[in-house]
Design a protein around this motif. Structure first.
Motif, short mmCIF file in Angstrom:
data_model
loop_
_atom_site.label_atom_id
_atom_site.label_comp_id
_atom_site.label_asym_id
_atom_site.label_seq_id
_atom_site.Cartn_x
_atom_site.Cartn_y
_atom_site.Cartn_z
N ARG A 274 36.64 -104.28 6.84
CA ARG A 274 36.21 -104.10 8.23
C ARG A 274 35.09 -103.06 8.39
N PRO A 275 33.89 -103.37 7.91
CA PRO A 275 32.78 -102.41 8.06
C PRO A 275 32.36 -102.25 9.52
N VAL A 276 31.99 -101.03 9.88
CA VAL A 276 31.45 -100.73 11.21
C VAL A 276 30.12 -100.02 11.01
N LYS B 224 39.94 -88.31 15.74
CA LYS B 224 40.05 -86.90 16.12
C LYS B 224 41.00 -86.74 17.30
N ARG B 225 40.87 -87.62 18.29
CA ARG B 225 41.75 -87.56 19.46
C ARG B 225 43.20 -87.83 19.06
N LEU B 226 43.42 -88.80 18.17
CA LEU B 226 44.78 -89.12 17.73
C LEU B 226 45.41 -87.95 16.96
N ARG B 227 44.61 -87.23 16.19
CA ARG B 227 45.15 -86.09 15.41
C ARG B 227 45.73 -85.01 16.32
N ARG B 228 45.29 -84.96 17.56
CA ARG B 228 45.81 -83.96 18.52
C ARG B 228 47.15 -84.39 19.12
N GLU B 229 47.53 -85.63 18.89
CA GLU B 229 48.74 -86.17 19.50
C GLU B 229 50.00 -85.61 18.83
N PHE C 28 47.01 -100.49 13.26
CA PHE C 28 46.20 -100.93 14.38
C PHE C 28 44.92 -101.58 13.88
N VAL C 29 44.45 -102.57 14.60
CA VAL C 29 43.07 -103.02 14.49
C VAL C 29 42.49 -102.74 15.87
N ILE C 30 41.43 -101.93 15.89
CA ILE C 30 40.81 -101.56 17.16
C ILE C 30 39.32 -101.89 17.11
N ASP C 31 38.80 -102.27 18.26
CA ASP C 31 37.37 -102.54 18.37
C ASP C 31 36.65 -101.23 18.67
N VAL C 32 35.62 -100.93 17.86
CA VAL C 32 34.82 -99.71 18.04
C VAL C 32 33.34 -100.07 17.98
N ARG C 33 32.49 -99.18 18.50
CA ARG C 33 31.05 -99.41 18.49
C ARG C 33 30.44 -99.07 17.12
N ASP C 34 30.91 -97.97 16.53
CA ASP C 34 30.35 -97.53 15.26
C ASP C 34 31.27 -96.50 14.63
N ARG C 35 30.83 -95.94 13.53
CA ARG C 35 31.64 -94.97 12.78
C ARG C 35 31.88 -93.69 13.60
N VAL C 36 30.91 -93.27 14.40
CA VAL C 36 31.07 -92.07 15.23
C VAL C 36 32.15 -92.30 16.27
N HIS C 37 32.13 -93.47 16.90
CA HIS C 37 33.16 -93.82 17.88
C HIS C 37 34.54 -93.82 17.22
#
Length: 185
Positions: A52-54, A163-168, A148-157
């Motif tokens: 799954r390359p982005v 990063k947000r999940l690590r705060r959970e 999970f398989v999630i749709d993202v725009r790019d590697r930064v997204h």
């Protein structure tokens, strides 16, 4: 010969025009540059579901006879197994529309708590990620493995989502799935 996509080859030829003389149709001999992918959907180019390359990932194209070009992350086990003669040099286009999304796979290990999946899903949504598939498996020591398989725009997204999940609270580990072969990165 099937080594290049027809539209991409035409774009390379137009780009090779002699702009110094201003004469259209006069071509300077130049080596072909890397094929740029991701700007638009193309039936002859597929993004490999194994890794799954982005956009932002290092990628390589593998020519499959009768199937077109498969785009893989360069660290994909299939790329390491394959022979270089079938490789095509590719790079991400600089003009990928923001509306275009690419699937990325994440593996999360979390404590088995009420509402954990809802909190993780909400965190992904807050960062603009869209969950397209989720699978849960109970693990030892009161944890759950969530893929999970999630749709993202790019590697930064994708990095922002991780990063947000690590705060959970209650999250034990999060990794991007490298391939369907159990390897993670």
């Amino acid at each position: 010969m099937g080594h290049r996509n027809a539209i991409a080859l035409a774009e390379l030829l137009v780009a090779a025009q002699d702009h110094e003389s201003g004469r259209s149709g006069l071509l300077k001999p130049q080596p072909l540059s890397r094929l740029k992918v991701g700007e638009r959907a193309d039936a002859s180019i597929t993004f490999a579901p194994c890794c799954r390359p982005v956009p932002g990932d290092d990628i390589v194209g593998i020519l499959r006879q009768g199937h077109g070009l498969d785009i893989h992350r360069s660290e994909c086990p299939i790329v390491r197994r394959g022979g270089k003669p079938r490789w095509v040099e590719v790079t991400w286009s600089d003009t990928i529309p923001e509306s275009r999304h690419f699937p990325a796979a994440l593996t999360v290990v979390a404590r088995d708590e009420i509402g954990m999946l809802a909190r993780i899903s909400a965190a992904i949504a807050q960062e603009g990620g869209n969950i397209v598939h989720v699978q849960l498996d109970a693990q030892p020591e009161a944890t759950t493995l969530i893929q999970f398989v999630i749709d993202v725009r790019d590697r930064v997204h994708l990095a922002r989502i991780i990063k947000r999940l690590r705060r959970e609270r209650g999250l034990v580990r999060i990794q991007r799935l490298l391939a369907n072969h159990g390897e993670r990165r």
